[in-house]
Design an enzyme around this catalytic site. Sequence first.
Site, PDB file in Angstrom:
ATOM      1  N   LYS A 212       0.836  -1.202   0.000  1.00 18.53           N
ATOM      2  CA  LYS A 212       0.000   0.000   0.000  1.00 18.53           C
ATOM      3  C   LYS A 212       0.871   1.252   0.000  1.00 18.53           C
ATOM      4  CE  LYS A 212      -3.908   0.184   2.402  1.00 18.53           C
ATOM      5  NZ  LYS A 212      -4.847   0.079   3.554  1.00 18.53           N
ATOM      6  N   LEU A 213       0.539   2.148  -0.902  1.00 10.50           N
ATOM      7  CA  LEU A 213       1.242   3.422  -1.033  1.00 10.50           C
ATOM      8  C   LEU A 213       0.217   4.546  -1.102  1.00 10.50           C
ATOM      9  CD1 LEU A 213       3.553   2.153  -3.873  1.00 10.50           C
ATOM     10  CD2 LEU A 213       4.457   3.015  -1.704  1.00 10.50           C
TER      11      LEU A 213
END
EC number: 2.2.1.2
Length: 317
Positions: free
Chosen positions: A126-127
């Site tokens: 996740k970014l």
Amino acid sequence: MTTALDQLKQYTTVVADTGDFQQLAQYKPQDATTNPSLILKAVQKDAYKPILEKTVRDHRDEPADFIIDRLLIAFGTEILKLIPGRVSTEVDARLSFDTQRSIDKGRELIKLYEDAGIGRERILIKLASTWEGIRAAEVLQKEGIKCNMTLLFSLVQAAASAEAGAQLISPFVGRIYDWYKKQAGADWDEAKNGGANDPGVQSVRRIYTYYKTFGYNTEVMGASFRTTSQITELAGCDLLTISPDLLQKLQDSNDTVERKLSPDALHDKPTERVAIDEASFRFQLNDEAMATEKLSEGIRVFAADAVKLEKLIDSLR
């Protein structure tokens, strides 16, 4: 009677949004998502303190961020024992404006999972959906590291993520709803602005339609729900990640759930792609007050919870 949850699963991949993995089995989700706030919440429960204490004990002399990475992998590993699909593990929000360090952290997390015997096909990194986060995803995706773009509040973020080849995006339904409701104050009309007219629901519908119109393979996973109505209005979305309390409400309900989104029945289809060079991206994001404010707020909250987690770790040394 078929439960609302079972009906939803006919149209949409259901994902559990929690660090409290002991709750997973009863809802039988395909995937699971975590974030810094959910992990912080989980490790303060008695059931999960042993995981935190063991991780600190095993790496007592290492920096706090080193220990946090191992803690994330410990939770992810346990979650993957309970689901058939993927788990999302988040890069430190304090790296949201640093492309190279986000790339490095994504690689590190994948290596830790692989060292634990878990293949990268079961992990989503996740970014934050900043320009820098999206550029990091572009690099990681080319290395076979699948990315989940989070803190996504606008079409321009979604368009840029798809062009970068991100595996999946997480548009935040509830936080969009929160912003518009707060702006309206006493003038908010729930009957008028709920259901299909919910601004968060409308945002996801617009993104879904954009992706399907232009043939992007990036998956759309609605996130951050406040009500079951927001969830059922998006039945048919590729995936929906749902908190345990709302999963329980859906499981307890026998209300009819009808498909609302389908690639074969798109409405208000766009005719042009969104311009997503850096200058256009930054201007369009800046031009949308809600998206700008909620992205900034989201990064601050996740970063603050990472600091709280570090302090908790330091207190156990």
